[in-house]
Design a protein around this motif. Structure first.
Motif, PDB file in Angstrom:
ATOM      1  N   LEU A  46      51.926  46.596  45.386  1.00 32.74           N
ATOM      2  CA  LEU A  46      50.920  45.731  45.998  1.00 32.74           C
ATOM      3  C   LEU A  46      49.875  45.259  44.987  1.00 32.74           C
ATOM      4  CD1 LEU A  46      50.314  47.634  49.362  1.00 32.74           C
ATOM      5  CD2 LEU A  46      51.713  45.587  48.985  1.00 32.74           C
ATOM      6  N   GLN A  47      49.961  45.756  43.764  1.00 27.21           N
ATOM      7  CA  GLN A  47      48.987  45.386  42.752  1.00 27.21           C
ATOM      8  C   GLN A  47      49.059  43.893  42.446  1.00 27.21           C
ATOM      9  OE1 GLN A  47      46.828  47.614  40.871  1.00 27.21           O
ATOM     10  NE2 GLN A  47      47.327  49.067  42.469  1.00 27.21           N
ATOM     11  N   GLY A  48      47.909  43.259  42.305  1.00 25.67           N
ATOM     12  CA  GLY A  48      47.850  41.862  41.932  1.00 25.67           C
ATOM     13  C   GLY A  48      47.651  40.908  43.095  1.00 25.67           C
ATOM     14  N   GLU A  49      47.801  41.405  44.327  1.00 24.05           N
ATOM     15  CA  GLU A  49      47.646  40.560  45.497  1.00 24.05           C
ATOM     16  C   GLU A  49      46.820  41.291  46.548  1.00 24.05           C
ATOM     17  OE1 GLU A  49      51.648  40.076  46.703  1.00 24.05           O
ATOM     18  OE2 GLU A  49      52.167  38.640  45.139  1.00 24.05           O
ATOM     19  N   PHE A  50      46.132  40.544  47.390  1.00 23.24           N
ATOM     20  CA  PHE A  50      45.492  41.162  48.540  1.00 23.24           C
ATOM     21  C   PHE A  50      46.588  41.564  49.521  1.00 23.24           C
ATOM     22  CE2 PHE A  50      41.655  39.067  47.046  1.00 23.24           C
ATOM     23  CZ  PHE A  50      40.668  39.972  47.398  1.00 23.24           C
ATOM     24  N   GLY A  62      35.454  35.311  47.007  1.00 17.12           N
ATOM     25  CA  GLY A  62      34.523  36.085  46.198  1.00 17.12           C
ATOM     26  C   GLY A  62      35.214  36.819  45.077  1.00 17.12           C
ATOM     27  N   TRP A  63      36.368  37.391  45.373  1.00 14.88           N
ATOM     28  CA  TRP A  63      37.127  38.121  44.358  1.00 14.88           C
ATOM     29  C   TRP A  63      37.587  37.175  43.249  1.00 14.88           C
ATOM     30  CZ3 TRP A  63      38.347  43.345  43.874  1.00 14.88           C
ATOM     31  CH2 TRP A  63      39.309  43.667  42.921  1.00 14.88           C
ATOM     32  N   ALA A  64      38.074  36.001  43.644  1.00 15.75           N
ATOM     33  CA  ALA A  64      38.552  35.027  42.661  1.00 15.75           C
ATOM     34  C   ALA A  64      37.422  34.600  41.731  1.00 15.75           C
ATOM     35  CB  ALA A  64      39.146  33.815  43.375  1.00 15.75           C
ATOM     36  N   GLY A  65      36.217  34.478  42.290  1.00 22.01           N
ATOM     37  CA  GLY A  65      35.086  34.079  41.472  1.00 22.01           C
ATOM     38  C   GLY A  65      34.667  35.142  40.480  1.00 22.01           C
ATOM     39  N   GLU A  66      34.868  36.405  40.853  1.00 19.05           N
ATOM     40  CA  GLU A  66      34.443  37.516  40.000  1.00 19.05           C
ATOM     41  C   GLU A  66      35.545  38.018  39.071  1.00 19.05           C
ATOM     42  OE1 GLU A  66      33.052  40.519  42.625  1.00 19.05           O
ATOM     43  OE2 GLU A  66      31.416  39.304  43.447  1.00 19.05           O
ATOM     44  N   HIS A  67      36.789  37.632  39.352  1.00 16.88           N
ATOM     45  CA  HIS A  67      37.916  38.118  38.555  1.00 16.88           C
ATOM     46  C   HIS A  67      38.762  36.934  38.084  1.00 16.88           C
ATOM     47  CE1 HIS A  67      36.708  41.498  41.120  1.00 16.88           C
ATOM     48  NE2 HIS A  67      37.160  42.285  40.165  1.00 16.88           N
ATOM     49  N   PRO A  68      38.459  36.382  36.931  1.00 14.11           N
ATOM     50  CA  PRO A  68      39.196  35.219  36.415  1.00 14.11           C
ATOM     51  C   PRO A  68      40.694  35.479  36.263  1.00 14.11           C
ATOM     52  CG  PRO A  68      37.187  35.588  35.158  1.00 14.11           C
ATOM     53  CD  PRO A  68      37.372  36.785  36.036  1.00 14.11           C
ATOM     54  N   GLU A  69      41.053  36.760  36.075  1.00 11.44           N
ATOM     55  CA  GLU A  69      42.470  37.089  35.881  1.00 11.44           C
ATOM     56  C   GLU A  69      43.280  37.016  37.164  1.00 11.44           C
ATOM     57  OE1 GLU A  69      40.480  40.905  37.074  1.00 11.44           O
ATOM     58  OE2 GLU A  69      39.995  39.133  35.883  1.00 11.44           O
ATOM     59  N   TYR A  70      42.586  36.895  38.296  1.00  7.89           N
ATOM     60  CA  TYR A  70      43.271  36.793  39.584  1.00  7.89           C
ATOM     61  C   TYR A  70      43.990  35.454  39.634  1.00  7.89           C
ATOM     62  CZ  TYR A  70      43.859  36.748  44.696  1.00  7.89           C
ATOM     63  OH  TYR A  70      44.360  36.686  45.965  1.00  7.89           O
ATOM     64  N   GLY A  71      45.317  35.468  39.493  1.00  7.18           N
ATOM     65  CA  GLY A  71      46.094  34.260  39.260  1.00  7.18           C
ATOM     66  C   GLY A  71      46.367  33.414  40.485  1.00  7.18           C
ATOM     67  N   GLU A  72      47.273  32.471  40.300  1.00  4.74           N
ATOM     68  CA  GLU A  72      47.662  31.561  41.362  1.00  4.74           C
ATOM     69  C   GLU A  72      48.609  32.259  42.326  1.00  4.74           C
ATOM     70  OE1 GLU A  72      46.398  28.598  41.771  1.00  4.74           O
ATOM     71  OE2 GLU A  72      45.177  28.921  39.979  1.00  4.74           O
ATOM     72  N   VAL A  73      48.992  31.551  43.374  1.00  2.48           N
ATOM     73  CA  VAL A  73      49.871  32.112  44.389  1.00  2.48           C
ATOM     74  C   VAL A  73      51.161  32.565  43.752  1.00  2.48           C
ATOM     75  CG1 VAL A  73      51.169  31.633  46.484  1.00  2.48           C
ATOM     76  CG2 VAL A  73      48.911  30.632  46.175  1.00  2.48           C
ATOM     77  N   LYS A  74      51.610  33.759  44.114  1.00  3.80           N
ATOM     78  CA  LYS A  74      52.873  34.276  43.632  1.00  3.80           C
ATOM     79  C   LYS A  74      53.952  34.044  44.668  1.00  3.80           C
ATOM     80  CE  LYS A  74      50.773  37.958  40.873  1.00  3.80           C
ATOM     81  NZ  LYS A  74      50.763  39.403  40.585  1.00  3.80           N
ATOM     82  N   GLY A  75      55.196  34.076  44.219  1.00 10.39           N
ATOM     83  CA  GLY A  75      56.305  33.869  45.140  1.00 10.39           C
ATOM     84  C   GLY A  75      56.420  35.017  46.119  1.00 10.39           C
ATOM     85  N   GLY A  76      57.012  34.755  47.276  1.00 10.90           N
ATOM     86  CA  GLY A  76      57.179  35.784  48.309  1.00 10.90           C
ATOM     87  C   GLY A  76      58.139  36.856  47.867  1.00 10.90           C
TER      88      GLY A  76
END
Length: 199
Positions: free
Chosen positions: A45-49, A184-198
């Motif tokens: 689950l790491q990397g995604e909400f 809020g998380w995206a604003g504070e964590h630049p490394e939080y990337g774009e949508v990942k595949g399902g």
């Protein structure tokens, strides 16, 4: 158990908002089996909400209602934020909820709903980590119900607990709060990337 002790145990198991429900008190690592029969751990689950809901497939009404609400909220958040949320169903009835049963059940609610089952001791440990109460009721052989906490948990992309939603939360309310948290998380964590595949 007397009714008094039964209710006391149920209330003690429920998480509480505020300082007492911090990241140190709720959640933790786990290793279970997903609806495809593959090993699945908290690291997946790491990397995604992610949103976790504990229930059982033989639940007559509450679990289907809650999972439909989760599915609606997940889709709404993704439409608003462009970020993918991982919906997860964890059974509290592993004796009956086999991989096949969980797979067929999850397919009814969302194409990306991850269903998790495993050994009773592992389910018990995970439920304890999330302060989830569950107990068999009205037992008649293999025919029984499972009384359990009705709570949906939101996990951050780093795997830590963020917040939870009770039965009274609507899909719209859940989506509103999660969308705000994601932004809020995206604003504070630049490394939080774009949508990942399902999955």
């Amino acid at each position: 158990l007397t009714l008094y002790n039964y209710e006391k145990q149920r209330k003690a198991a429920a998480p509480r908002p505020g300082p007492s429900a911090g990241t140190a008190r709720i959640g933790g690592p786990f290793k279970l089996t997903d609806h495809r029969g593959r090993p699945f751990s908290s690291e997946d689950l790491q990397g995604e909400f992610a949103v976790l809901y504990f229930g059982f497939t033989f639940c007559p009404d509450i679990c289907p209602d809650e999972l439909e609400k989760v599915a609606q909220a997940v889709d709404s958040v993704e439409e608003r934020t462009g970020r993918q949320i991982v919906p997860v169903f964890v059974t509290v009835d592993p004796e009956r909820d086999t991989v096949r049963v969980v797979r067929e059940y999850c397919a009814e609610f969302h194409p990306r709903l991850v269903g998790l089952t495993g050994a009773p001791k592992d389910i018990k440990a995970l439920a304890k980590a999330y302060r989830v109460y569950y107990n068999r009721t009205m037992e008649d052989g293999d025919d029984y119900l499972v009384d359990h906490s009705i709570i949906t948990y939101l996990l951050n992309p780093d795997g830590t607990f963020n917040t939870f939603f009770g039965k009274n939360s609507t899909a719209e309310e859940m989506a509103d709060r999660v969308a705000g948290i994601v932004a809020g998380w995206a604003g504070e964590h630049p490394e939080y990337g774009e949508v990942k595949g399902g999955r």
